[in-house]
Design a protein around this motif. Sequence first.
Motif: not given
Length: 452
Positions: A67-74, A100-109, A229-230
């Motif tokens: 539901d929220d791939p960027h939810l903080w682990a804390t 490997e629970v957190r889904p892959h996010c292409e822009p962040c990786h 593309r930093g």
Amino acid sequence: MLTLEEDVDAHALRRQGWTISAIARHLGRDRQTIRDYLSGTRVPGQRREAPDAFVPFVEYCRRRLADDPHLWATTLFDEVRELGYQGGYSTFTRGLRRHEVRPHCEPCHATKGRDVAVIAHPPGEEIQFDWLELPTPPGEWGVGEHAHLLVGALAHSGRWRAVLAECEDFPHLVQALDAVVRKLGGTARRWRFDRMATVCYPSSGQVTAAFAPVAKYYGVGVDICPPRRGNRKGVVEKANHSEAQRWWRTVPDGLSVEQAQSGVDKLAARMDERRRTVDGVKVTVAELAAAEPLLELPLRPFAAELAVERTVTPQGLVSFEGNFYSVPPGLPGVRVRVVHRLGEDVLSISTAGRAVIARHRRAPRGAGQTVRDAGHVVALERKVLESFSDRAPCKSKVRRPPSEAALDEAERLRDRQATGSTAERVVIDLSHYAAVADRLRSVPAPKEENKE
């Protein structure tokens, strides 16, 4: 856990007819341990893994992160603790990675886990520029929520220089660009930017019509990075990290812009002492930068017009780039515009209606000078003297009782209160009530009308 030698002995003794209890006493082990190794339940050299407390919560974590791939682990850890998870935070995060629970996010990786090409940077070929926005600047700077630092780095040697600017508009960009390349001692043949709107159109990456004359003036080409593309300008990005961690974190309150600029210049000089290995030879960044063939710079900056707003002080002064300039008297607290064309030795101060009220010789940036016009000084002195009086100040320790006129007015007020001249009379004597009662007794009763 049995060793390999103990496991061999246990199997040999078992084949010789020994009981499990006898083998356990002989090896000094528990009978259940011997039974597990003889049956093959356990393998020598491997410890029995404890039950994974994270397994029952895998599905919940997977759904939450879907539901929220960027939810903080804390945050997720707090939720599973309420659901009964007993492990620690490090065990929890290790379980997230292992399953490997957190889904892959292409822009962040975008570059993580991929092959990265090595980009060749010939000497004197490229300078990488980038704005670094620094949060919570000292309040005395008056720049808002962020300070603006333009960083320029030579892609080959890694030498960088940076300049603080009031904002990121076009005139301040040109001024900062000129200052950076002069600190570097020259310019490379090409300038690289990300998609900043003052240089190019962010949607297409084409250079704007306003910035093209700037590139022509300095004789350089312009390269625009692909979006998101930093790594393409990684040299200046690494410099940004050094400035934020080694300089900005230690900037105290009360520091002026000029003092902060001195601090970042000192850091840049120290960073030139970094060591590099080129073709097996150890050199410093300063030695590499000194060997780069940089282009010569024009004598003056590009003639962009810089305009900023300032407030006139009670002393009739206006601050600009670490110096003060005078204006005619009678304008304290008024907002004025300071206009300076880059490369010129004079600046002008105008009102909001663009009427020029002062023109001064521009002092060196950060010199702390106060530039006053002789006519402004005379006019200000005359204005100040006119506001003074030659009469002696009033004495405070004197006796001055109320005058006759004041006493008469006070008596009139007392009479007015006693006679009740207000809209509703205030009765303070009970005899008035008795008189009213007597009059009511003598009033005849009303006559009754004849009935037909």
